[in-house]
Design an enzyme around this catalytic site. Structure first.
Site, PDB file in Angstrom:
ATOM      1  N   ARG A  73       0.862  -1.193   0.000  1.00  0.00           N
ATOM      2  CA  ARG A  73       0.000   0.000   0.000  1.00  0.00           C
ATOM      3  C   ARG A  73       0.890   1.231   0.000  1.00  0.00           C
ATOM      4  O   ARG A  73       0.651   2.206  -0.711  1.00  0.00           O
ATOM      5  CB  ARG A  73      -0.942   0.000   1.219  1.00  0.00           C
ATOM      6  CG  ARG A  73      -1.626   1.349   1.414  1.00  0.00           C
ATOM      7  CD  ARG A  73      -2.895   1.303   2.273  1.00  0.00           C
ATOM      8  NE  ARG A  73      -2.839   0.410   3.405  1.00  0.00           N
ATOM      9  CZ  ARG A  73      -2.141   0.604   4.524  1.00  0.00           C
ATOM     10  NH1 ARG A  73      -1.410   1.686   4.673  1.00  0.00           N
ATOM     11  NH2 ARG A  73      -2.145  -0.288   5.486  1.00  0.00           N
ATOM     12  N   LYS A  82      -8.827   6.349 -19.439  1.00  0.00           N
ATOM     13  CA  LYS A  82      -9.143   6.871 -20.761  1.00  0.00           C
ATOM     14  C   LYS A  82      -7.911   6.779 -21.676  1.00  0.00           C
ATOM     15  O   LYS A  82      -7.469   5.695 -21.945  1.00  0.00           O
ATOM     16  CB  LYS A  82      -9.669   8.307 -20.625  1.00  0.00           C
ATOM     17  CG  LYS A  82     -10.684   8.490 -19.479  1.00  0.00           C
ATOM     18  CD  LYS A  82     -11.971   7.737 -19.675  1.00  0.00           C
ATOM     19  CE  LYS A  82     -12.856   7.671 -18.430  1.00  0.00           C
ATOM     20  NZ  LYS A  82     -13.160   8.950 -17.809  1.00  0.00           N
TER      21      LYS A  82
HETATM   22  C1  LIG Z   1     -13.613   9.368 -16.481  1.00  0.00           C
HETATM   23  C2  LIG Z   1     -13.202  10.677 -15.952  1.00  0.00           C
HETATM   24  C3  LIG Z   1     -12.944  10.850 -14.588  1.00  0.00           C
HETATM   25  C4  LIG Z   1     -13.119   9.741 -13.587  1.00  0.00           C
HETATM   26  O1  LIG Z   1     -12.162   8.729 -13.754  1.00  0.00           O
HETATM   27  P1  LIG Z   1     -12.424   7.180 -13.377  1.00  0.00           P
HETATM   28  O2  LIG Z   1     -11.162   6.530 -13.809  1.00  0.00           O
HETATM   29  O3  LIG Z   1     -13.636   6.745 -14.148  1.00  0.00           O
HETATM   30  O4  LIG Z   1     -12.656   7.137 -11.917  1.00  0.00           O
HETATM   31  C5  LIG Z   1     -12.507  12.087 -14.166  1.00  0.00           C
HETATM   32  N1  LIG Z   1     -12.374  13.117 -15.026  1.00  0.00           N
HETATM   33  C6  LIG Z   1     -12.624  12.991 -16.336  1.00  0.00           C
HETATM   34  C7  LIG Z   1     -12.439  14.160 -17.235  1.00  0.00           C
HETATM   35  C8  LIG Z   1     -13.054  11.772 -16.847  1.00  0.00           C
HETATM   36  O5  LIG Z   1     -13.319  11.656 -18.154  1.00  0.00           O
END
Ligand SMILES: *Cc1c(COP(=O)(O)O)cnc(C)c1O
Length: 377
Positions: free
Chosen positions: A46, A195
């Protein structure tokens, strides 16, 4: 080192001992100590794990920070940064932030006494006016989702600094390949690595990068104390994806430009939102602060019915939330990613029921255009 080279040779590019060119997956929770309290840099996963550390070092280098931190999701990364503040602190936030960020601030962190005001941060005068005596942070998302509004990071961070605020930038859409907020004066950069950084729709992860060494120490304390860390397998998978971030971003953008041109000329499309368009209200700022405009496009199909019809007809655009992957994705924000916003708020922000958002993937652009053309008929 230039960006594409850094993506491949940055961080800890392999294993010294064996010569393995990929960082091993250290699937381990604890580490043998030589004497009580005397360890070789790792004591418990952790607190630190070598595979995660390789990713964190790479992320820090790409964003030009002193330290990076990997979390189990983008929201976990954002929560950890928010934990640096305390009861009574006020945070200013971009008004059309990611729906999950809005929910975190207004339904969770509000219970712990953090207050938030949402403001159009692309309007610097409005931003300045919204600063209160107890404001401690400015949280910017740029480009935003789904309207792709742009905030001038350098100017906004400079206003923040003058008022003693820390600046946090959600760089998920820009990616470190196109945009580096720390170099423009921000204190923290956040990523939903789910993403573009991962890029293959196969991992959920978050990254935070910090500039100031003391703040880096503070954030490591929070990461270790609250524990929302990324596991070694996912850390490895993320690094694997990141090696191709450069070529992917170049290609996402090339495809996006062609699709923007097609949509802009199409009679059934009311308006197209893309920061690379010269008619985009923040085009000049986008050009100044980023090396590219990204692969996200939104357009207005005119009505909820027409939008739904397009989504049903497309073949190569997968109807799904999320973005930034090799496959093209399509969504209706009002019904999907932004459904958690009250309808009135969506209306005020300009997120109409007919707004369609596409994350342009890496397919042959001719196929994507043909597909959209058929669906728009
Ligand atoms: C998807 C997203 C998040 C959240 O991220 P997760 O990995 O789904 O927790 C935060 N900010 C933006 C701009 C996003 O597209």
């Amino acid at each position: 080192m230039r960006k594409k080279t850094q993506l491949i040779h940055g961080g800890i590019p392999g294993d010294e001992q064996t010569g393995a060119v990929s960082v091993p997956i250290y699937q381990v929770s604890t580490y043998k100590q030589d004497r009580p309290g005397q360890h070789r840099g790792y004591e418990y996963s952790r607190t630190g794990n070598p595979t995660r550390f390789a990713l964190e070092k790479l992320a820090a280098e790409l964003e030009g920070g002193t330290a990076g931190f990997a979390f189990a999701s983008g929201m976990a990364a954002m929560t950890a940064v928010a934990m640096l503040f305390k009861q009574g602190d006020h945070i200013l936030m971009t008004d059309d932030v990611y729906g999950g960020s809005f929910r975190l601030m207004t339904k969770v962190l509000n219970r712990f006494g953090l207050t938030v005001t949402f403001v159009d941060t692309s309007d610097l005068a409005k931003l300045q006016q919204a600063i209160q005596p107890d404001t401690k942070a400015l949280f910017i998302e740029t480009p935003t989702n789904p309207l792709l509004k742009i905030t001038d990071i350098k100017e906004a961070a400079s206003i923040a600094r003058k008022h003693g605020l820390l600046t946090v930038v959600d760089n998920t859409f820009g990616t470190p390949y196109w945009q580096n907020p720390l170099a423009l004066g921000a204190d923290f950069v956040l990523h939903s690595a789910t993403k573009y950084l991962g890029g293959h729709s196969d991992v959920v992860a978050g990254i935070a990068v910090v500039k100031d060494p003391q703040l880096a120490e503070d954030l490591h304390f929070i990461q270790n104390s609250t524990g929302g860390v990324l596991g070694p397998q996912d850390s490895w998978l993320l690094m694997r994806g990141m090696k191709t971030l450069g070529i992917r971003m170049e290609e996402h953008e090339r495809n996006a430009r062609e699709i923007v041109r097609f949509l802009s000329d199409h009679p059934a499309v009311a308006s197209v939102y893309y920061p690379g368009l010269e008619t985009h209200p923040n085009h000049e700022i986008a050009k100044k602060q980023a090396r590219g405009f990204g692969g996200m496009i939104s357009f207005d199909a005119g009505s909820a019915e027409k939008a739904a019809n397009i989504l049903e007809k497309v073949k190569y655009f997968t109807l799904a939330e999320s973005l930034g992957a090799v496959e093209s994705l399509i969504s209706v924000p009002a019904l999907m990613t932004h459904a958690s916003l009250p309808a009135e708020r969506r209306g005020n922000l300009g997120i109409t029921d007919g707004l369609v958002r596409i994350s342009v993937g890496l397919e042959d652009v001719e196929d994507l255009i043909e597909d959209l053309g058929n669906a728009l008929k």
